[in-house]
Scaffold this motif. Structure first.
Motif, PDB file in Angstrom:
ATOM      1  N   CYS A 199     -12.870   1.564   7.521  1.00 23.75           N
ATOM      2  CA  CYS A 199     -11.415   1.761   7.564  1.00 23.75           C
ATOM      3  C   CYS A 199     -10.915   2.272   6.215  1.00 23.75           C
ATOM      4  CB  CYS A 199     -10.719   0.457   7.932  1.00 23.75           C
ATOM      5  SG  CYS A 199     -10.975  -0.044   9.659  1.00 23.75           S
TER       6      CYS A 199
ATOM      7  N   PRO B 194      -8.498  -4.948  10.265  1.00 22.29           N
ATOM      8  CA  PRO B 194      -9.456  -4.260   9.383  1.00 22.29           C
ATOM      9  C   PRO B 194      -8.787  -3.292   8.405  1.00 22.29           C
ATOM     10  CG  PRO B 194     -10.215  -4.239  11.658  1.00 22.29           C
ATOM     11  CD  PRO B 194      -8.803  -4.718  11.683  1.00 22.29           C
ATOM     12  N   TYR B 195      -7.729  -2.620   8.832  1.00 18.85           N
ATOM     13  CA  TYR B 195      -7.025  -1.689   7.944  1.00 18.85           C
ATOM     14  C   TYR B 195      -6.227  -2.436   6.874  1.00 18.85           C
ATOM     15  CZ  TYR B 195      -8.202   1.960  11.278  1.00 18.85           C
ATOM     16  OH  TYR B 195      -8.888   2.832  12.072  1.00 18.85           O
TER      17      TYR B 195
ATOM     18  N   GLN C 195     -17.084  -2.643   8.824  1.00 16.41           N
ATOM     19  CA  GLN C 195     -15.933  -2.123   9.560  1.00 16.41           C
ATOM     20  C   GLN C 195     -14.745  -1.932   8.623  1.00 16.41           C
ATOM     21  OE1 GLN C 195     -14.789  -4.388  12.990  1.00 16.41           O
ATOM     22  NE2 GLN C 195     -12.932  -3.203  13.343  1.00 16.41           N
ATOM     23  N   VAL C 196     -14.516  -2.899   7.757  1.00 23.81           N
ATOM     24  CA  VAL C 196     -13.433  -2.775   6.780  1.00 23.81           C
ATOM     25  C   VAL C 196     -13.716  -1.620   5.819  1.00 23.81           C
ATOM     26  CG1 VAL C 196     -12.281  -3.926   4.858  1.00 23.81           C
ATOM     27  CG2 VAL C 196     -12.771  -5.186   6.958  1.00 23.81           C
TER      28      VAL C 196
ATOM     29  N   MET D  22     -12.853 -11.390   8.970  1.00 24.37           N
ATOM     30  CA  MET D  22     -13.404 -10.735  10.144  1.00 24.37           C
ATOM     31  C   MET D  22     -14.123 -11.732  11.045  1.00 24.37           C
ATOM     32  SD  MET D  22     -12.272  -7.752   9.806  1.00 24.37           S
ATOM     33  CE  MET D  22     -13.131  -6.967  11.165  1.00 24.37           C
TER      34      MET D  22
ATOM     35  N   TYR E  74     -17.253  -0.011  16.313  1.00 28.85           N
ATOM     36  CA  TYR E  74     -16.076   0.513  16.988  1.00 28.85           C
ATOM     37  C   TYR E  74     -16.361   0.582  18.466  1.00 28.85           C
ATOM     38  CZ  TYR E  74     -12.706   1.675  13.433  1.00 28.85           C
ATOM     39  OH  TYR E  74     -11.754   1.592  12.474  1.00 28.85           O
TER      40      TYR E  74
ATOM     41  N   THR F 250     -13.372 -10.883   2.843  1.00 25.64           N
ATOM     42  CA  THR F 250     -13.419  -9.934   3.959  1.00 25.64           C
ATOM     43  C   THR F 250     -14.251 -10.477   5.105  1.00 25.64           C
ATOM     44  OG1 THR F 250     -13.200  -8.081   2.418  1.00 25.64           O
ATOM     45  CG2 THR F 250     -14.053  -7.593   4.614  1.00 25.64           C
TER      46      THR F 250
ATOM     47  N   ALA G 278      -8.695  -3.522   4.413  1.00 23.80           N
ATOM     48  CA  ALA G 278      -9.203  -2.354   3.698  1.00 23.80           C
ATOM     49  C   ALA G 278      -8.241  -1.928   2.590  1.00 23.80           C
ATOM     50  CB  ALA G 278      -9.433  -1.196   4.667  1.00 23.80           C
TER      51      ALA G 278
ATOM     52  N   GLY H 102     -18.647  -6.947  10.114  1.00 25.18           N
ATOM     53  CA  GLY H 102     -17.220  -6.957   9.848  1.00 25.18           C
ATOM     54  C   GLY H 102     -16.869  -6.328   8.515  1.00 25.18           C
TER      55      GLY H 102
ATOM     56  N   LYS I 292     -11.555 -13.490  12.998  1.00 26.84           N
ATOM     57  CA  LYS I 292     -11.079 -12.619  14.069  1.00 26.84           C
ATOM     58  C   LYS I 292     -12.029 -12.660  15.262  1.00 26.84           C
ATOM     59  CE  LYS I 292     -10.499  -7.760  15.268  1.00 26.84           C
ATOM     60  NZ  LYS I 292     -10.768  -6.363  14.868  1.00 26.84           N
TER      61      LYS I 292
END
Length: 525
Positions: free
Chosen positions: A155, A216-217, A151-152, A188, A40, A184, A220, A148, A191
Motif C-alpha cells: 500500500c 492497510p493504507y 500488504q501494508v 493486521m 489481495y 503493523t 502505510a 500483513g 484485523k
C-alpha cells in the motif's frame, strides 16, 4: 463526493508509471503467499456475485476433471503433431520433461500441462497429509508475521507511485525499515482475527471487510498509529461509503468474466495491479473527505509528501518523520551503479558460496546425505559467481529492459555452464553434472529447464542481489575489504592448484555416464 470513473482513470494513469514493477510485485507476492488472495483477494462485491469460494477446487482441477470425463472423437492437427513428437522424442528427467511427456501423451498442450501439475502435486498420497500439515503451519506463520506487513508495504508503494515516477521495490519492506513492523503486524493480525470472528455471523463478515478496507493504507501512511485509532478511522472513512465501495467492486465484474477466457493471464498482467492502483485512489478520496469532515483521529494522517507534488522524481525519505539514519538506513537497491573491484570480488564469492549451499542442500534434503558439490574442495561453486559477475558487468546497460535482460542472462549463463562442462571434460574426462534425459538439452551440458532458472536468477542478481550486497560491502572499511579480498583470492588460488591435481570427485559428484550425452545429442536434433 468521489466519482468512480475518475478514480479508474487516475488508477490507469498510476498503473502506466510502474506497470512492469506492479506486475512483478503482484507475481512475487502471489509466489510468496501461495496465491494472490493472501495479499489481495478478489474484491468482496465481485466474489459475492461470482460466488467465489477460496476453499473450492482450483480451475485447473475442475477443467482437468472435465477433460478426463470427455471422450475425444477425433484427433486435431495439433494433437497429431504432439503425437508425432511423443513417438520420436521422450526425455526422462526434469520438470519440463514431465510436462512435455504429458502433453504428447494427452495430445493437448493445455490439458497435458494440467495433468503434469496434478501429477507433481498429488501423486504421492502417502506424504500428502504431512505436506498439508506443514503447509498449514507455514501459512499460519506467514500470515501472522509477514503477509500483513507486506500488504501494508505494498500500500505504501501504491501511494508513492501516484506522485513519484521512481518507486523502489524496497518500499515493500517499509514497516521494517522504519522499525514499526511490530505495530503493523499486530494491527493486521487484529484485523484478520476480527474478520475471522465476524465471518461466523450471517452478514457481518461481508460488511466488516468494507469497514476495515482502509486499514492497510492508514498504517502505510503512519505505521505509528495506535491499534484502536486505525480501526476507528477506517470505520469512519467508510461510513456511508460501504455500499458505494461495493458497487465500485462490482464495476470490475466485466474484467473478471473476460479473465475466464484467458485462464487467469489477464488478471495477473493487468486486472490485479489495475484494481490496486484504483483502490489507492479511493483511499485518497476518502482521506480528503475525512479531512473536510474533521473526523476523530484524522490528525494521524500527516504524511503530506504522499499527496503534494514536490517536484522530485522519488519520495524524499530523509524528510519522513520516522526516518532516522542512526537507527535504520533505507537501503536503495539501484541497479544502475558502479561497482568497485573489491565489491565485485566479494560478490563473486558470495554468489559462489550461495550456489554451493543450494546444491548441497538439494542433496542433503533430497537424498539425506551430505555431498560436497563441485570440482573444488572449498565451500564454493565458482560457476555461480562467474555467471553472476558476468551478468552484472555485461548486462547492466540493458537493465531498463527486463525482458531483454532475461533472455540475455539465459545466453550468458548458458555459455558459462556449457564451456565449464566442456573444459572439465577436456581436462579431467569426467562430468560434474549431466543433463542427459532432460528436456531440450545440448550434449548433456545445458538444458532448457536450467536455462530458464538461470534467466530468472540473472535478473535477480542485477536488480536485487548485487545491489543489496554492494550496499553492505560498501560499509566495510576499504583497507579491511582489500585484506579480505586478498585472503579469499589466495585461498581460492590454493584450491585451484590442489583441485587440478586432486579434483573433488565421487558419489553424487562425478558419478554420471559420460557416453549418455553423446547419445542424447542425436535425440535432441
Amino acid at each position: 463526493m468521489w466519482n468512480r470513473k475518475q478514480l479508474k482513470k487516475r488508477g490507469r494513469e498510476a498503473l502506466k508509471k510502474n506497470w512492469w514493477r506492479l506486475i512483478g510485485i503482484s507475481l512475487m507476492l502471489a509466489f510468496l503467499a501461495g496465491g494472490m488472495r493472501v495479499i489481495y483477494r478478489t474484491p468482496e462485491g465481485v466474489a459475492m456475485v461470482l460466488d467465489v469460494n477460496v476453499r473450492t477446487q482450483s480451475n485447473a482441477h475442475i477443467l482437468n476433471d472435465w477433460f478426463s470425463s470427455v471422450k475425444q472423437s477425433e484427433d486435431t492437427q495439433t494433437g497429431q503433431i504432439l503425437g508425432f513428437l511423443g513417438e520420436h522424442y521422450t526425455p526422462k528427467k526434469g520438470v519440463l520433461a514431465g510436462v512435455y511427456n504429458h502433453m504428447t501423451k494427452e495430445r493437448s498442450a493445455f490439458f497435458g500441462l494440467l495433468n503434469a501439475l496434478n501429477d507433481v502435486l498429488f501423486k504421492d498420497k502417502i506424504t500428502e497429509g504431512v505436506l498439508i500439515l506443514i503447509g498449514a503451519l507455514l501459512m499460519m506463520m506467514f500470515q501472522v508475521f509477514i503477509s500483513g506487513v507486506l500488504q501494508v508495504g505494498y500500500c505504501r508503494f501504491l501511494l508513492e507511485n501516484r506522485i513519484y515516477g521512481q518507486v523502489r521495490l524496497g518500499r515493500l519492506t517499509f514497516p521494517w525499515r522504519v522499525n514499526r513492523w511490530k505495530n503493523t503486524m499486530l494491527i493486521m493480525l487484529k484485523k484478520y482475527i476480527f474478520l475471522f470472528l465476524w465471518d461466523y455471523t450471517i452478514i457481518g463478515g461481508f460488511i466488516k471487510r468494507y469497514s476495515y478496507k482502509m486499514i492497510p493504507y492508514i498504517v502505510a501512511e503512519n505505521p505509528d498509529i495506535p491499534h484502536r485509532e486505525a480501526f476507528l478511522l477506517s470505520r469512519q472513512m467508510m461510513k456511508g461509503n460501504k455500499m458505494r465501495a461495493f458497487a465500485f467492486d462490482l464495476s470490475f465484474l466485466g474484467w473478471y468474466v473476460l479473465d475466464l477466457f484467458t485462464f487467469g493471464i489477464l488478471r495477473r498482467v493487468f486486472l490485479t495491479p489495475y484494481m490496486q492502483t484504483t483502490e489507492a485512489e479511493l483511499y485518497v478520496e476518502l482521506r480528503k473527505e475525512a479531512f473536510e469532515k474533521q473526523i476523530p483521529g484524522i490528525h494521524y494522517l500527516d504524511d503530506k509528501q504522499l499527496y503534494e507534488d514536490t517536484g522530485l522524481e522519488e519520495y524524499p525519505v530523509e524528510r519522513y518523520k520516522l526516518y532516522n539514519p542512526k537507527v535504520r538506513k533505507w537501503i536503495r537497491l539501484k541497479y544502475d551503479r558502479a561497482y568497485s573491484w573489491s565489491s565485485l570480488v566479494l560478490i563473486f564469492f558470495t554468489f559462489s558460496v550461495i550456489g554451493w549451499l543450494w546444491e548441497v542442500s538439494l542433496h542433503l534434503f533430497g537424498d539425506g546425505v551430505f555431498v560436497n558439490r563441485g570440482f573444488f574442495h572449498g565451500p564454493w561453486l565458482p560457476i555461480y559467481g562467474t555467471g553472476g559477475i558476468l551478468v552484472i558487468v555485461l548486462l547492466k546497460r540493458f537493465a531498463k529492459k527486463p525482458l531483454l535482460t532475461f533472455f540475455l542472462a539465459i545466453v550468458v549463463c548458458g555459455v558459462v555452464e556449457y564451456l565449464s562442462a566442456w573444459l572439465l571434460w577436456e581436462i579431467k574426462g569426467m562430468y560434474w553434472w549431466n543433463y542427459t534425459g532432460y528436456f531440450l538439452n545440448l550434449h548433456g551440458r545445458i538444458c532448457a529447464e536450467g536455462l530458464l532458472v538461470f534467466g530468472l536468477g540473472g535478473c535477480a542478481f542485477i536488480y536485487i542481489a548485487a545491489p543489496f550486497f554492494d550496499e553492505i560491502y560498501r560499509r566495510i572499511p576499504k583497507r579491511t575489504a582489500r585484506i579480505l579480498c586478498i585472503l579469499l583470492l589466495m585461498a581460492f588460488a590454493a584450491d585451484i592448484v590442489f583441485s587440478l591435481i586432486h579434483p573433488n570427485s565421487g558419489a553424487g559428484i562425478t558419478d554420471y555416464q559420460a557416453k549418455a550425452s553423446l547419445l542424447q545429442t542425436a535425440m535432441c536434433f
